[in-house]
Design a protein around this motif. Sequence first.
Motif, PDB file in Angstrom:
ATOM      1  N   ASP A 118      -8.236  -9.910   1.662  1.00  0.00           N
ATOM      2  CA  ASP A 118      -8.942 -11.185   1.588  1.00  0.00           C
ATOM      3  C   ASP A 118     -10.433 -10.909   1.398  1.00  0.00           C
ATOM      4  O   ASP A 118     -11.051 -10.216   2.214  1.00  0.00           O
ATOM      5  CB  ASP A 118      -8.706 -11.975   2.874  1.00  0.00           C
ATOM      6  CG  ASP A 118      -9.181 -13.425   2.776  1.00  0.00           C
ATOM      7  OD1 ASP A 118     -10.166 -13.690   2.059  1.00  0.00           O
ATOM      8  OD2 ASP A 118      -8.570 -14.283   3.436  1.00  0.00           O
ATOM      9  N   GLU A 119     -11.010 -11.437   0.345  1.00  0.00           N
ATOM     10  CA  GLU A 119     -12.422 -11.197   0.064  1.00  0.00           C
ATOM     11  C   GLU A 119     -13.325 -11.709   1.179  1.00  0.00           C
ATOM     12  O   GLU A 119     -14.435 -11.200   1.374  1.00  0.00           O
ATOM     13  CB  GLU A 119     -12.805 -11.846  -1.270  1.00  0.00           C
ATOM     14  CG  GLU A 119     -12.143 -11.189  -2.479  1.00  0.00           C
ATOM     15  CD  GLU A 119     -12.645 -11.764  -3.788  1.00  0.00           C
ATOM     16  OE1 GLU A 119     -13.478 -12.697  -3.741  1.00  0.00           O
ATOM     17  OE2 GLU A 119     -12.215 -11.279  -4.852  1.00  0.00           O
ATOM     18  N   ARG A 120     -12.854 -12.693   1.940  1.00  0.00           N
ATOM     19  CA  ARG A 120     -13.663 -13.237   3.034  1.00  0.00           C
ATOM     20  C   ARG A 120     -13.832 -12.235   4.171  1.00  0.00           C
ATOM     21  O   ARG A 120     -14.722 -12.393   5.009  1.00  0.00           O
ATOM     22  CB  ARG A 120     -13.021 -14.524   3.558  1.00  0.00           C
ATOM     23  CG  ARG A 120     -13.059 -15.683   2.567  1.00  0.00           C
ATOM     24  CD  ARG A 120     -12.247 -16.855   3.060  1.00  0.00           C
ATOM     25  NE  ARG A 120     -10.821 -16.525   3.136  1.00  0.00           N
ATOM     26  CZ  ARG A 120      -9.881 -17.384   3.509  1.00  0.00           C
ATOM     27  NH1 ARG A 120     -10.216 -18.630   3.845  1.00  0.00           N
ATOM     28  NH2 ARG A 120      -8.611 -17.018   3.546  1.00  0.00           N
ATOM     29  N   ASP A 121     -13.001 -11.196   4.203  1.00  0.00           N
ATOM     30  CA  ASP A 121     -13.111 -10.178   5.251  1.00  0.00           C
ATOM     31  C   ASP A 121     -14.157  -9.116   4.928  1.00  0.00           C
ATOM     32  O   ASP A 121     -14.419  -8.234   5.751  1.00  0.00           O
ATOM     33  CB  ASP A 121     -11.754  -9.514   5.486  1.00  0.00           C
ATOM     34  CG  ASP A 121     -10.769 -10.453   6.154  1.00  0.00           C
ATOM     35  OD1 ASP A 121     -11.222 -11.348   6.889  1.00  0.00           O
ATOM     36  OD2 ASP A 121      -9.550 -10.307   5.932  1.00  0.00           O
ATOM     37  N   GLY A 122     -14.744  -9.177   3.749  1.00  0.00           N
ATOM     38  CA  GLY A 122     -15.814  -8.251   3.399  1.00  0.00           C
ATOM     39  C   GLY A 122     -15.297  -6.938   2.837  1.00  0.00           C
ATOM     40  O   GLY A 122     -14.096  -6.735   2.636  1.00  0.00           O
ATOM     41  N   LEU A 123     -16.230  -6.030   2.590  1.00  0.00           N
ATOM     42  CA  LEU A 123     -15.912  -4.767   1.938  1.00  0.00           C
ATOM     43  C   LEU A 123     -15.078  -3.862   2.838  1.00  0.00           C
ATOM     44  O   LEU A 123     -15.229  -3.860   4.057  1.00  0.00           O
ATOM     45  CB  LEU A 123     -17.199  -4.047   1.542  1.00  0.00           C
ATOM     46  CG  LEU A 123     -18.114  -4.763   0.543  1.00  0.00           C
ATOM     47  CD1 LEU A 123     -19.376  -3.945   0.312  1.00  0.00           C
ATOM     48  CD2 LEU A 123     -17.389  -5.021  -0.765  1.00  0.00           C
ATOM     49  N   ILE A 124     -14.218  -3.077   2.199  1.00  0.00           N
ATOM     50  CA  ILE A 124     -13.432  -2.059   2.907  1.00  0.00           C
ATOM     51  C   ILE A 124     -14.275  -0.790   2.971  1.00  0.00           C
ATOM     52  O   ILE A 124     -14.677  -0.247   1.940  1.00  0.00           O
ATOM     53  CB  ILE A 124     -12.105  -1.787   2.181  1.00  0.00           C
ATOM     54  CG1 ILE A 124     -11.257  -3.061   2.136  1.00  0.00           C
ATOM     55  CG2 ILE A 124     -11.336  -0.658   2.862  1.00  0.00           C
ATOM     56  CD1 ILE A 124     -10.041  -2.953   1.232  1.00  0.00           C
ATOM     57  N   VAL A 125     -14.540  -0.309   4.194  1.00  0.00           N
ATOM     58  CA  VAL A 125     -15.389   0.865   4.361  1.00  0.00           C
ATOM     59  C   VAL A 125     -14.581   2.137   4.599  1.00  0.00           C
ATOM     60  O   VAL A 125     -15.110   3.243   4.484  1.00  0.00           O
ATOM     61  CB  VAL A 125     -16.386   0.660   5.514  1.00  0.00           C
ATOM     62  CG1 VAL A 125     -17.326  -0.492   5.201  1.00  0.00           C
ATOM     63  CG2 VAL A 125     -15.672   0.421   6.838  1.00  0.00           C
ATOM     64  N   GLN A 126     -13.305   1.988   4.951  1.00  0.00           N
ATOM     65  CA  GLN A 126     -12.449   3.156   5.168  1.00  0.00           C
ATOM     66  C   GLN A 126     -11.014   2.784   4.861  1.00  0.00           C
ATOM     67  O   GLN A 126     -10.568   1.666   5.146  1.00  0.00           O
ATOM     68  CB  GLN A 126     -12.533   3.657   6.616  1.00  0.00           C
ATOM     69  CG  GLN A 126     -11.679   4.904   6.883  1.00  0.00           C
ATOM     70  CD  GLN A 126     -11.391   5.130   8.354  1.00  0.00           C
ATOM     71  OE1 GLN A 126     -11.793   4.342   9.206  1.00  0.00           O
ATOM     72  NE2 GLN A 126     -10.689   6.200   8.672  1.00  0.00           N
ATOM     73  N   VAL A 127     -10.278   3.725   4.274  1.00  0.00           N
ATOM     74  CA  VAL A 127      -8.839   3.572   4.116  1.00  0.00           C
ATOM     75  C   VAL A 127      -8.177   4.803   4.727  1.00  0.00           C
ATOM     76  O   VAL A 127      -8.679   5.921   4.606  1.00  0.00           O
ATOM     77  CB  VAL A 127      -8.436   3.398   2.633  1.00  0.00           C
ATOM     78  CG1 VAL A 127      -8.755   4.633   1.801  1.00  0.00           C
ATOM     79  CG2 VAL A 127      -6.958   3.042   2.512  1.00  0.00           C
ATOM     80  N   ALA A 128      -7.075   4.582   5.434  1.00  0.00           N
ATOM     81  CA  ALA A 128      -6.349   5.674   6.081  1.00  0.00           C
ATOM     82  C   ALA A 128      -4.870   5.339   6.052  1.00  0.00           C
ATOM     83  O   ALA A 128      -4.476   4.186   5.819  1.00  0.00           O
ATOM     84  CB  ALA A 128      -6.823   5.867   7.523  1.00  0.00           C
ATOM     85  N   THR A 129      -4.042   6.348   6.300  1.00  0.00           N
ATOM     86  CA  THR A 129      -2.601   6.135   6.366  1.00  0.00           C
ATOM     87  C   THR A 129      -2.052   6.831   7.595  1.00  0.00           C
ATOM     88  O   THR A 129      -2.631   7.813   8.072  1.00  0.00           O
ATOM     89  CB  THR A 129      -1.899   6.657   5.103  1.00  0.00           C
ATOM     90  OG1 THR A 129      -0.487   6.427   5.204  1.00  0.00           O
ATOM     91  CG2 THR A 129      -2.129   8.137   4.915  1.00  0.00           C
ATOM     92  N   ASP A 130      -0.950   6.302   8.121  1.00  0.00           N
ATOM     93  CA  ASP A 130      -0.294   7.011   9.212  1.00  0.00           C
ATOM     94  C   ASP A 130       0.415   8.226   8.635  1.00  0.00           C
ATOM     95  O   ASP A 130       0.849   8.221   7.479  1.00  0.00           O
ATOM     96  CB  ASP A 130       0.704   6.095   9.922  1.00  0.00           C
ATOM     97  CG  ASP A 130       1.850   5.673   9.027  1.00  0.00           C
ATOM     98  OD1 ASP A 130       2.988   6.093   9.271  1.00  0.00           O
ATOM     99  OD2 ASP A 130       1.596   4.925   8.058  1.00  0.00           O
ATOM    100  N   PRO A 131       0.545   9.318   9.400  1.00  0.00           N
ATOM    101  CA  PRO A 131       1.169  10.533   8.870  1.00  0.00           C
ATOM    102  C   PRO A 131       2.605  10.344   8.407  1.00  0.00           C
ATOM    103  O   PRO A 131       3.103  11.127   7.604  1.00  0.00           O
ATOM    104  CB  PRO A 131       1.089  11.507  10.048  1.00  0.00           C
ATOM    105  CG  PRO A 131      -0.106  11.054  10.814  1.00  0.00           C
ATOM    106  CD  PRO A 131      -0.084   9.557  10.711  1.00  0.00           C
ATOM    107  N   GLY A 132       3.290   9.311   8.909  1.00  0.00           N
ATOM    108  CA  GLY A 132       4.635   9.027   8.431  1.00  0.00           C
ATOM    109  C   GLY A 132       4.657   8.378   7.064  1.00  0.00           C
ATOM    110  O   GLY A 132       5.705   8.316   6.417  1.00  0.00           O
ATOM    111  N   GLY A 133       3.513   7.880   6.616  1.00  0.00           N
ATOM    112  CA  GLY A 133       3.403   7.331   5.269  1.00  0.00           C
ATOM    113  C   GLY A 133       3.944   5.931   5.097  1.00  0.00           C
ATOM    114  O   GLY A 133       4.227   5.513   3.974  1.00  0.00           O
TER     115      GLY A 133
END
Length: 370
Positions: A182-197
């Motif tokens: 949602d653009e109203r939540d602002g910019l994404i500063v980090q992306v990560a994943t759980d090790p299980g994928g």
Amino acid sequence: MLRGVLLVVCAILGPIGVASTPLAASPDPARFIFVASALDPTVAIIDSATDSVVSRTRLPGLPKQIAALNKGTELVASDVGARRLYVVDAASGSVKRELDTGIAPVLLQVDRTGTLFAVADPDAGAVELIRSAGGPTLRVPDLTGLRSMAFAPDGRLLVARGTRVALVDTAAGRIAADFAADERDGLIVQVATDPGGEYAFAVHGERGVLTIFALKETAKATRVQLPPPVGRLLPSADSQFVMIPVAGGQAVSLISTWTLKESARIPMSGHVSGLGLGLFQSVSIGLSRAARTVQTVDLRDRRRLAPLPVPGVPEAGAPSPDGLKFYVALSDTGRVAVIDVLHASVSRVIEDVVGGASTVVSAVGSAYCH
């Protein structure tokens, strides 16, 4: 629910050169702790079995990013100015391979096999995929607003750009799917994943929002609102939960990967600037620069233990491979404090490690903080 173990750890360090002090003995490289500086072009190697510095590698320039490879036997480092990656033998400090990049390698990630490097240049809005053994370099352009990236366990690459997350097919070098927050939540500063994928976690720092995407279905799963602003997210190695500082570091939230809801919010005694995990994911470690303390929490009963004063500013940390100790770089003193995780105490302070220490990474494991 699939559960996995993260085999690759990347941390922000920097370019490696050829001048070094060789190891005096032959300790097990899987026990190494690497400490780098933002002020001194040196990487120090600590043997976690003896808590002593066993080697120092002098770099040709200040570090930017580094990752441990092959259970600590090698390092890969990015040189932004030279647009080059160096693969370095940890024991001798010698450069084994040099890999040119067509963009400035400001960000560096390594896949779980240790054979594929991803470098990113936020200013250019591009990612390059480079094989450690050589071969054609694949470029993924048109990633305007790029801020963060992370490998999924299946080898695909997640790239945060603006309010979207691109899922890159690394074999073809193209975007295979694109997630929209949602653009109203602002910019994404980090992306990560759980090790299980199973999931991708997009962190909207200022708004205190986690947007969670299901990787298998390539669809948005849910949105979690937390007290803003939030810090850097840390997944547990067993894929059971993720941790994140909330309310400007005044508390730490745990998000269950089973329910995708906040399962606990633990108040901290000092504003937390970095997080780590130890003792088989049962103890969290929070660093407070302002208070010059390390705060440990027993996650089994959510019991916050007494804050541990340290003789300097805790800048970054990483666990020993067995999880029983946690190494905290004190950026203003050149020391490293060793935390006994089991007994929640400072067991040792290692003197004269490296001036201006800014990053610590373990040869193996994933529970780092910086």
